[in-house]
Design a protein around this motif. Structure first.
Motif, PDB file in Angstrom:
ATOM      1  N   UNK A 121     -54.908  15.046  52.803  1.00 24.63           N
ATOM      2  CA  UNK A 121     -55.395  14.700  54.288  1.00 24.63           C
ATOM      3  C   UNK A 121     -56.517  13.536  54.251  1.00 24.63           C
ATOM      4  N   UNK A 122     -56.149  12.449  53.433  1.00 25.88           N
ATOM      5  CA  UNK A 122     -57.051  11.146  53.265  1.00 25.88           C
ATOM      6  C   UNK A 122     -57.986  11.221  52.339  1.00 25.88           C
ATOM      7  N   UNK A 123     -58.108  12.374  51.555  1.00 28.15           N
ATOM      8  CA  UNK A 123     -59.259  12.695  50.622  1.00 28.15           C
ATOM      9  C   UNK A 123     -58.679  12.498  49.335  1.00 28.15           C
ATOM     10  N   UNK A 124     -59.265  11.506  48.383  1.00 28.87           N
ATOM     11  CA  UNK A 124     -58.735  11.070  47.130  1.00 28.87           C
ATOM     12  C   UNK A 124     -59.681  11.794  46.222  1.00 28.87           C
ATOM     13  N   UNK A 125     -60.745  12.276  46.612  1.00 22.08           N
ATOM     14  CA  UNK A 125     -61.661  12.862  45.685  1.00 22.08           C
ATOM     15  C   UNK A 125     -61.277  14.433  45.182  1.00 22.08           C
ATOM     16  N   UNK A 126     -60.489  14.521  44.207  1.00 23.11           N
ATOM     17  CA  UNK A 126     -59.722  15.798  43.764  1.00 23.11           C
ATOM     18  C   UNK A 126     -60.064  15.979  42.399  1.00 23.11           C
ATOM     19  N   UNK A 127     -61.135  17.214  42.181  1.00 23.89           N
ATOM     20  CA  UNK A 127     -61.635  17.309  40.881  1.00 23.89           C
ATOM     21  C   UNK A 127     -61.010  18.441  40.033  1.00 23.89           C
ATOM     22  N   UNK A 128     -60.368  19.476  40.854  1.00 26.70           N
ATOM     23  CA  UNK A 128     -59.768  20.548  40.337  1.00 26.70           C
ATOM     24  C   UNK A 128     -58.221  20.959  40.550  1.00 26.70           C
ATOM     25  N   UNK A 129     -57.464  21.154  39.523  1.00 30.82           N
ATOM     26  CA  UNK A 129     -56.212  21.471  39.769  1.00 30.82           C
ATOM     27  C   UNK A 129     -55.387  22.249  38.843  1.00 30.82           C
ATOM     28  N   UNK A 130     -54.468  22.819  39.013  1.00 35.46           N
ATOM     29  CA  UNK A 130     -53.710  23.749  37.996  1.00 35.46           C
ATOM     30  C   UNK A 130     -52.027  23.643  38.635  1.00 35.46           C
ATOM     31  N   UNK A 131     -51.411  23.774  37.325  1.00 36.70           N
ATOM     32  CA  UNK A 131     -49.890  23.908  37.646  1.00 36.70           C
ATOM     33  C   UNK A 131     -49.402  25.294  37.604  1.00 36.70           C
ATOM     34  N   UNK A 132     -48.657  25.732  38.561  1.00 44.24           N
ATOM     35  CA  UNK A 132     -48.076  27.003  38.493  1.00 44.24           C
ATOM     36  C   UNK A 132     -47.037  27.303  37.487  1.00 44.24           C
ATOM     37  N   UNK A 133     -46.765  28.446  37.076  1.00 45.21           N
ATOM     38  CA  UNK A 133     -45.324  28.431  35.811  1.00 45.21           C
ATOM     39  C   UNK A 133     -44.307  28.092  36.668  1.00 45.21           C
ATOM     40  N   UNK A 134     -44.259  28.078  37.982  1.00 42.82           N
ATOM     41  CA  UNK A 134     -42.852  27.612  38.799  1.00 42.82           C
ATOM     42  C   UNK A 134     -43.013  26.089  39.071  1.00 42.82           C
ATOM     43  N   UNK A 135     -44.164  25.529  38.317  1.00 43.13           N
ATOM     44  CA  UNK A 135     -44.130  24.091  38.473  1.00 43.13           C
ATOM     45  C   UNK A 135     -44.662  23.755  39.913  1.00 43.13           C
ATOM     46  N   UNK A 136     -45.583  24.420  40.543  1.00 45.97           N
ATOM     47  CA  UNK A 136     -46.121  24.104  41.813  1.00 45.97           C
ATOM     48  C   UNK A 136     -47.625  23.599  41.441  1.00 45.97           C
ATOM     49  N   UNK A 137     -47.893  22.273  41.903  1.00 46.91           N
ATOM     50  CA  UNK A 137     -49.372  21.921  41.667  1.00 46.91           C
ATOM     51  C   UNK A 137     -50.241  22.227  42.871  1.00 46.91           C
ATOM     52  N   UNK A 138     -51.248  22.858  42.589  1.00 48.19           N
ATOM     53  CA  UNK A 138     -52.321  23.313  43.325  1.00 48.19           C
ATOM     54  C   UNK A 138     -53.656  22.436  43.023  1.00 48.19           C
ATOM     55  N   UNK A 139     -54.398  22.003  44.178  1.00 45.76           N
ATOM     56  CA  UNK A 139     -55.408  21.271  43.902  1.00 45.76           C
ATOM     57  C   UNK A 139     -56.575  21.498  45.065  1.00 45.76           C
ATOM     58  N   UNK A 140     -57.730  20.949  44.606  1.00 46.13           N
ATOM     59  CA  UNK A 140     -59.045  21.368  45.345  1.00 46.13           C
ATOM     60  C   UNK A 140     -59.618  19.972  45.503  1.00 46.13           C
ATOM     61  N   UNK A 141     -59.970  19.516  46.653  1.00 45.26           N
ATOM     62  CA  UNK A 141     -60.840  18.556  47.113  1.00 45.26           C
ATOM     63  C   UNK A 141     -62.206  18.533  46.690  1.00 45.26           C
ATOM     64  N   UNK A 142     -63.228  17.723  46.481  1.00 47.76           N
ATOM     65  CA  UNK A 142     -64.464  18.142  46.169  1.00 47.76           C
ATOM     66  C   UNK A 142     -65.386  17.566  46.798  1.00 47.76           C
TER      67      UNK A 142
END
Length: 401
Positions: A121-142
């Protein structure tokens, strides 16, 4: 702003300053290198220097293309390296935004033909992330502009339902069964643990736990028991809907910095405090120090510990910058190199290749090193483009690091 974020910002700023002093050598070294493949092949040793990435293929170093001015590639120093379950290179970068109230900008990048930055949503400040076993990328803007947890679906970012109400998210993990697990911090400073169960966020803490105001790190036992390492109250496990201390006794280390399990399922922890130095293990309901009170390991703290594929306990000691291995009831010092410029030794980080070869970045020794037949050799030799770089990030594109 929380204290831990402020301290992280100071540490990052110091790192950036040091990186800028030595980045010139790296910029010159990449000009003559062949370019890496568009996608990193499976099992390939991958290294991130300050501003460039490298892969080691068939005995040759190749550089990952990065023309920040042309395609928006990384222009800040790399901070972490990881791979998705399918082997996609993932990294974070950190750079100062010259705003002491906001802190540093942390970017999340993936490499597929070129570097691509996560923009939520226009925010590039992303510090946390994790890949799921099914190869889905999850991330948290900071930076507070965009709340909650987001995931990639059909090449676009979508919000995880209900996650915007979790408070300030400190960590995001996925259990062995694929359950999204989060630690978060409320406005009053209280720490909470949440899980996304059947599409609904369930809070596993009440706020009355002894560790309610601690920093938390999440791990799972080999049997899938959710376990917390806390910054002031030792280790806790979530069993039958309640938090309990392993063995029913207090941890010998209150300020747990690392916890892991051996291949046999033994819980091992380390901490920063000299009052509880070294490694401690939980066996048969009791805590004991690995190798007893006379162990030579870590008078002040441990940089890293882990087990080789064959089960050999390996430790990088922050006290002296050495690497030790524990076999047949005895510690063996296998790395005692230090920088030639008179600097105090910095503890290396290490990992094992898919073939089981131990590799380390040497701490403040330049380059990347491998340990075979009782001898360390520099990967790539004298002509390596990373020879003059220290504290390198590295891993292998099968997810091993």
């Amino acid at each position: 702003m929380s204290t831990h974020k402020l301290n992280l910002g100071v540490a990052i700023a110091s790192t950036i300053a040091m990186v800028m002093l030595i980045s010139g050598c790296q910029t010159q070294s990449v000009k003559a290198l062949p370019k890496a493949p568009a996608v990193v092949p499976k099992g390939t040793l991958t290294v991130l220097g300050q501003y460039y990435g490298y892969v080691y293929i068939d005995g040759e170093w190749k550089v990952l293309p990065n023309d920040a001015s042309a395609n928006g590639g990384p222009s800040d120093a790399f901070q972490s390296l990881d791979f998705s379950p399918k082997g996609m290179l993932t990294a974070t970068t950190v750079g100062s935004n010259d705003n002491a109230l906001v802190g540093n900008e942390i970017g999340l990048w993936t490499y597929d033909k070129r570097w691509r930055q996560a923009t939520i949503n226009g925010d590039t400040n992303v510090s946390l992330y994790v890949w799921s076993p099914s190869n889905v990328l999850y991330a948290v803007p900071d930076d507070g502009q965009v709340a909650g947890i987001w995931y990639v679906s059909k090449n676009s970012w979508k919000s995880v339902k209900g996650s915007s109400a979790l408070g300030y998210i400190n960590s995001i993990e996925i259990s062995p069964k694929g359950t999204l697990t989060v630690t978060s911090q409320a406005s009053n400073g209280a720490a909470s643990v949440w899980q996304d169960l059947n599409g609904k966020w369930t809070r596993l803490t009440t706020g009355n736990e002894a560790f309610a105001a601690d920093g938390l790190q999440v791990k799972w036992s080999p049997t899938g028991v959710l376990t917390l390492g806390t910054s002031q109250h030792g280790v806790w496990q979530y069993v039958d809907g309640a938090w309990r201390q392993p063995g029913g006794v207090a941890s010998p280390i209150a300020d747990v910095t690392q916890l892991s399990w051996s291949s046999q399922g033994t819980l091992v922890i380390s901490g920063d405090s000299s009052n509880s130095a070294g490694l401690w293990e939980m066996e048969n309901g009791q805590w004991s120090r690995v190798d007893g009170a006379n162990s030579p390991i870590a008078k002040d703290g441990i940089r890293q510990f882990g087990w080789s594929p064959s089960g050999v306990l390996t430790v990088s000691d922050s006290t002296n910058g050495h690497i030790y291995q524990y076999q047949n009831g005895k510690w063996t010092d296998i790395w005692s190199k230090s920088a030639s410029n008179g600097q105090d030794p910095v503890a290396p980080t290490f990992g094992w290749s898919p073939q089981g070869v131990l590799v380390c970045n040497g701490g403040n020794m330049d380059g990347l090193w491998q340990y075979q037949n009782g001898k360390w050799t520099e990967i790539g030799g004298q002509n390596s483009p990373i020879k003059n770089q220290s504290s390198l990030l590295f891993g292998w594109s099968d997810g091993t690091n």
